[in-house]
Design a protein around this motif. Structure first.
Motif, PDB file in Angstrom:
ATOM      1  N   HIS A  67     -10.296  12.187 -39.106  1.00 41.56           N
ATOM      2  CA  HIS A  67     -11.396  13.494 -38.929  1.00 41.56           C
ATOM      3  C   HIS A  67     -12.618  12.945 -38.701  1.00 41.56           C
ATOM      4  CE1 HIS A  67      -8.400  16.362 -39.861  1.00 41.56           C
ATOM      5  NE2 HIS A  67      -7.743  15.925 -40.813  1.00 41.56           N
ATOM      6  N   LYS A  68     -13.198  11.983 -39.124  1.00 41.58           N
ATOM      7  CA  LYS A  68     -14.582  11.564 -38.820  1.00 41.58           C
ATOM      8  C   LYS A  68     -14.588  11.331 -37.758  1.00 41.58           C
ATOM      9  CE  LYS A  68     -15.571   9.817 -43.594  1.00 41.58           C
ATOM     10  NZ  LYS A  68     -16.015   8.636 -44.432  1.00 41.58           N
ATOM     11  N   TYR A  69     -13.706  10.524 -36.975  1.00 41.20           N
ATOM     12  CA  TYR A  69     -13.637  10.307 -35.394  1.00 41.20           C
ATOM     13  C   TYR A  69     -13.521  11.628 -34.609  1.00 41.20           C
ATOM     14  CZ  TYR A  69     -13.248   5.270 -35.127  1.00 41.20           C
ATOM     15  OH  TYR A  69     -13.640   4.067 -35.198  1.00 41.20           O
ATOM     16  N   GLY A  70     -13.071  12.783 -35.231  1.00 39.84           N
ATOM     17  CA  GLY A  70     -13.018  13.887 -34.599  1.00 39.84           C
ATOM     18  C   GLY A  70     -14.402  14.523 -34.774  1.00 39.84           C
ATOM     19  N   ILE A  71     -15.253  14.349 -35.592  1.00 42.29           N
ATOM     20  CA  ILE A  71     -16.775  14.946 -35.593  1.00 42.29           C
ATOM     21  C   ILE A  71     -17.626  14.047 -34.750  1.00 42.29           C
ATOM     22  CG2 ILE A  71     -18.657  14.950 -37.301  1.00 42.29           C
ATOM     23  CD1 ILE A  71     -16.816  15.800 -39.510  1.00 42.29           C
ATOM     24  N   LEU A  72     -17.183  12.767 -34.629  1.00 49.04           N
ATOM     25  CA  LEU A  72     -17.981  11.875 -33.774  1.00 49.04           C
ATOM     26  C   LEU A  72     -17.640  12.523 -32.225  1.00 49.04           C
ATOM     27  CD1 LEU A  72     -17.648   8.445 -35.275  1.00 49.04           C
ATOM     28  CD2 LEU A  72     -19.666   9.916 -35.071  1.00 49.04           C
ATOM     29  N   ALA A  73     -16.406  12.903 -31.955  1.00 45.79           N
ATOM     30  CA  ALA A  73     -16.060  13.480 -30.625  1.00 45.79           C
ATOM     31  C   ALA A  73     -16.783  14.542 -30.546  1.00 45.79           C
ATOM     32  CB  ALA A  73     -14.525  13.295 -30.804  1.00 45.79           C
ATOM     33  N   CYS A  74     -16.977  15.578 -31.404  1.00 41.02           N
ATOM     34  CA  CYS A  74     -17.809  16.773 -31.061  1.00 41.02           C
ATOM     35  C   CYS A  74     -19.140  16.450 -30.698  1.00 41.02           C
ATOM     36  CB  CYS A  74     -17.839  17.463 -32.283  1.00 41.02           C
ATOM     37  SG  CYS A  74     -16.050  18.265 -32.778  1.00 41.02           S
ATOM     38  N   ASN A  75     -19.795  15.641 -31.429  1.00 42.73           N
ATOM     39  CA  ASN A  75     -21.204  15.045 -31.029  1.00 42.73           C
ATOM     40  C   ASN A  75     -21.288  14.485 -29.785  1.00 42.73           C
ATOM     41  OD1 ASN A  75     -22.110  15.900 -33.654  1.00 42.73           O
ATOM     42  ND2 ASN A  75     -21.507  14.026 -34.756  1.00 42.73           N
ATOM     43  N   TYR A  76     -20.197  13.677 -29.296  1.00 45.92           N
ATOM     44  CA  TYR A  76     -20.300  13.068 -27.883  1.00 45.92           C
ATOM     45  C   TYR A  76     -20.243  13.881 -27.135  1.00 45.92           C
ATOM     46  CZ  TYR A  76     -18.918   9.969 -24.391  1.00 45.92           C
ATOM     47  OH  TYR A  76     -18.764   9.466 -22.945  1.00 45.92           O
ATOM     48  N   PHE A  77     -19.412  14.721 -27.092  1.00 49.71           N
ATOM     49  CA  PHE A  77     -19.178  15.752 -26.017  1.00 49.71           C
ATOM     50  C   PHE A  77     -20.369  17.083 -26.053  1.00 49.71           C
ATOM     51  CE2 PHE A  77     -14.748  14.126 -25.962  1.00 49.71           C
ATOM     52  CZ  PHE A  77     -14.552  14.166 -24.701  1.00 49.71           C
ATOM     53  N   ARG A  78     -21.109  17.092 -27.174  1.00 48.00           N
ATOM     54  CA  ARG A  78     -22.308  17.999 -27.298  1.00 48.00           C
ATOM     55  C   ARG A  78     -23.413  17.497 -26.584  1.00 48.00           C
ATOM     56  NH1 ARG A  78     -22.170  18.599 -32.308  1.00 48.00           N
ATOM     57  NH2 ARG A  78     -20.839  20.298 -32.559  1.00 48.00           N
ATOM     58  N   LYS A  79     -23.497  15.982 -26.841  1.00 49.05           N
ATOM     59  CA  LYS A  79     -24.525  15.228 -25.793  1.00 49.05           C
ATOM     60  C   LYS A  79     -24.245  15.028 -24.352  1.00 49.05           C
ATOM     61  CE  LYS A  79     -25.981  12.479 -30.085  1.00 49.05           C
ATOM     62  NZ  LYS A  79     -25.947  11.103 -30.638  1.00 49.05           N
ATOM     63  N   ALA A  80     -22.960  15.052 -24.302  1.00 52.07           N
ATOM     64  CA  ALA A  80     -22.564  14.940 -22.792  1.00 52.07           C
ATOM     65  C   ALA A  80     -22.856  16.057 -22.050  1.00 52.07           C
ATOM     66  CB  ALA A  80     -20.987  14.784 -22.609  1.00 52.07           C
ATOM     67  N   LEU A  81     -23.222  17.163 -22.400  1.00 48.47           N
ATOM     68  CA  LEU A  81     -23.789  18.496 -21.607  1.00 48.47           C
ATOM     69  C   LEU A  81     -25.081  18.216 -21.213  1.00 48.47           C
ATOM     70  CD1 LEU A  81     -22.146  21.259 -24.055  1.00 48.47           C
ATOM     71  CD2 LEU A  81     -21.364  20.666 -21.588  1.00 48.47           C
ATOM     72  N   SER A  82     -25.875  17.213 -21.766  1.00 52.04           N
ATOM     73  CA  SER A  82     -27.166  17.009 -21.314  1.00 52.04           C
ATOM     74  C   SER A  82     -27.750  15.703 -21.095  1.00 52.04           C
ATOM     75  CB  SER A  82     -28.106  17.515 -22.410  1.00 52.04           C
ATOM     76  OG  SER A  82     -27.998  17.137 -23.696  1.00 52.04           O
ATOM     77  N   ASP A  83     -26.811  14.727 -21.625  1.00 52.26           N
ATOM     78  CA  ASP A  83     -27.226  13.410 -21.504  1.00 52.26           C
ATOM     79  C   ASP A  83     -26.715  12.681 -20.084  1.00 52.26           C
ATOM     80  OD1 ASP A  83     -28.165  10.727 -21.672  1.00 52.26           O
ATOM     81  OD2 ASP A  83     -27.774  10.500 -23.799  1.00 52.26           O
ATOM     82  N   LYS A  84     -27.278  12.330 -19.157  1.00 52.22           N
ATOM     83  CA  LYS A  84     -26.589  11.608 -18.122  1.00 52.22           C
ATOM     84  C   LYS A  84     -26.512  10.098 -18.511  1.00 52.22           C
ATOM     85  CE  LYS A  84     -30.834  10.893 -15.329  1.00 52.22           C
ATOM     86  NZ  LYS A  84     -31.259  11.396 -13.874  1.00 52.22           N
ATOM     87  N   ASN A  85     -27.217   9.575 -19.314  1.00 50.97           N
ATOM     88  CA  ASN A  85     -27.080   8.191 -19.772  1.00 50.97           C
ATOM     89  C   ASN A  85     -26.346   7.799 -20.827  1.00 50.97           C
ATOM     90  OD1 ASN A  85     -28.918   7.396 -17.627  1.00 50.97           O
ATOM     91  ND2 ASN A  85     -30.682   8.462 -19.160  1.00 50.97           N
ATOM     92  N   LEU A  86     -25.388   8.811 -21.383  1.00 47.08           N
ATOM     93  CA  LEU A  86     -24.454   8.642 -22.389  1.00 47.08           C
ATOM     94  C   LEU A  86     -23.251   7.535 -21.902  1.00 47.08           C
ATOM     95  CD1 LEU A  86     -23.826   9.798 -25.193  1.00 47.08           C
ATOM     96  CD2 LEU A  86     -22.266  11.364 -24.135  1.00 47.08           C
ATOM     97  N   SER A  87     -23.126   6.617 -22.918  1.00 50.96           N
ATOM     98  CA  SER A  87     -22.353   5.549 -22.700  1.00 50.96           C
ATOM     99  C   SER A  87     -20.757   6.043 -22.460  1.00 50.96           C
ATOM    100  CB  SER A  87     -22.300   4.553 -23.625  1.00 50.96           C
ATOM    101  OG  SER A  87     -21.050   3.709 -23.514  1.00 50.96           O
ATOM    102  N   PRO A  88     -20.230   5.820 -21.424  1.00 48.78           N
ATOM    103  CA  PRO A  88     -18.899   6.208 -21.134  1.00 48.78           C
ATOM    104  C   PRO A  88     -17.644   5.435 -21.801  1.00 48.78           C
ATOM    105  CG  PRO A  88     -19.757   4.961 -19.182  1.00 48.78           C
ATOM    106  CD  PRO A  88     -20.714   5.042 -20.187  1.00 48.78           C
TER     107      PRO A  88
END
Length: 233
Positions: A67-88
């Motif tokens: 579930h903690k990874y699920g929360i991190l995933a929410c934060n990741y995809f939230r950032k992915a909406l605006s951060d083009k330099n986000l690590s893939p």
């Protein structure tokens, strides 16, 4: 004649007393054996319950981590909406964690054995109450939250809709496997708002159940320690 009667009574009295003492001794020995058997049975079942609780702790920690990874995933995809330099690099694990569901696994063999033998086998009233409460109440709520509560069924509720938004942004290799994602993620504005609401809902529900996992973990540890003290006695 009187002396003979007195001697007979004395003899009969002695024989009666001997028989009485033998019967009482046999009865006492039998009770001691039965109590010893009950104590041995109680200890064996308590040890079995402790072993099950230790495995439960491992399962609880794994689910909580998921579930903690699920929360991190929410934060990741939230950032992915605006951060083009986000690590893939973490895309794969976050994508699989975003809507992943879990089942609640409890090792109930020891408790089921106790129920079949009779709950009163546990002589310590407080310990017996705590064991019953854990298995019949706390574990049941956890199972219902994970497997039956509609808001916690992330795969069923969100996977299809989220994929509609994410799919156009994925890159695929020659083997048609996901190789990356275009950043920042491009989603129509109205659809983007819905996507963000999904992330908020997923994160909120995962945070809620993590808190419940923390409560259950504490209760499991407390019951396990209480049982170990009882066994030592």
């Amino acid at each position: 004649m009187k002396k003979l009667n007195f001697r007979n009574w004395k003899k009969f009295g002695f024989e009666f007393l001997s028989i009485f003492i033998a019967v009482v001794a046999a009865f006492t020995l039998n009770n001691w054996n039965e109590n010893r058997k009950a104590d041995n049975s109680e200890n064996k079942i308590l040890i079995e319950i402790v072993n099950g609780l230790e495995k439960d702790l491992e399962d609880l920690k794994e689910n909580k981590l998921g579930h903690k990874y699920g929360i991190l995933a929410c934060n990741y995809f939230r950032k992915a909406l605006s951060d083009k330099n986000l690590s893939p690099d973490s895309l794969g694990i976050y994508y699989s964690s975003l809507t992943r569901d879990f089942i609640s696994i409890q090792n109930t063999a020891g408790y089921e054995t106790l129920k079949s033998r009779g709950l009163e086998l546990i002589k310590n009233d407080s310990l017996r109450l705590h064991i019953i409460s854990l298995y019949e109440f706390d574990y049941q709520i956890l199972r219902k939250l994970e497997e039956e509560y509609s808001e916690m069924q992330f795969q069923e509720n969100y996977f299809k809709e989220i994929n509609k938004s994410l799919a156009p942004n994925f890159n695929f290799n020659d083997k048609n496997m996901i190789s990356g994602i275009k950043l920042p993620i491009k989603i129509p504005n109205d659809e983007k708002k819905i996507f963000l609401l999904y992330l908020m809902k997923i994160q909120g529900n995962r945070s809620y159940i993590i808190n419940y996992y923390n409560q259950i973990e504490k209760k499991v540890v407390d019951v396990k320690n209480e049982i170990k003290k009882e066994i030592k006695r």
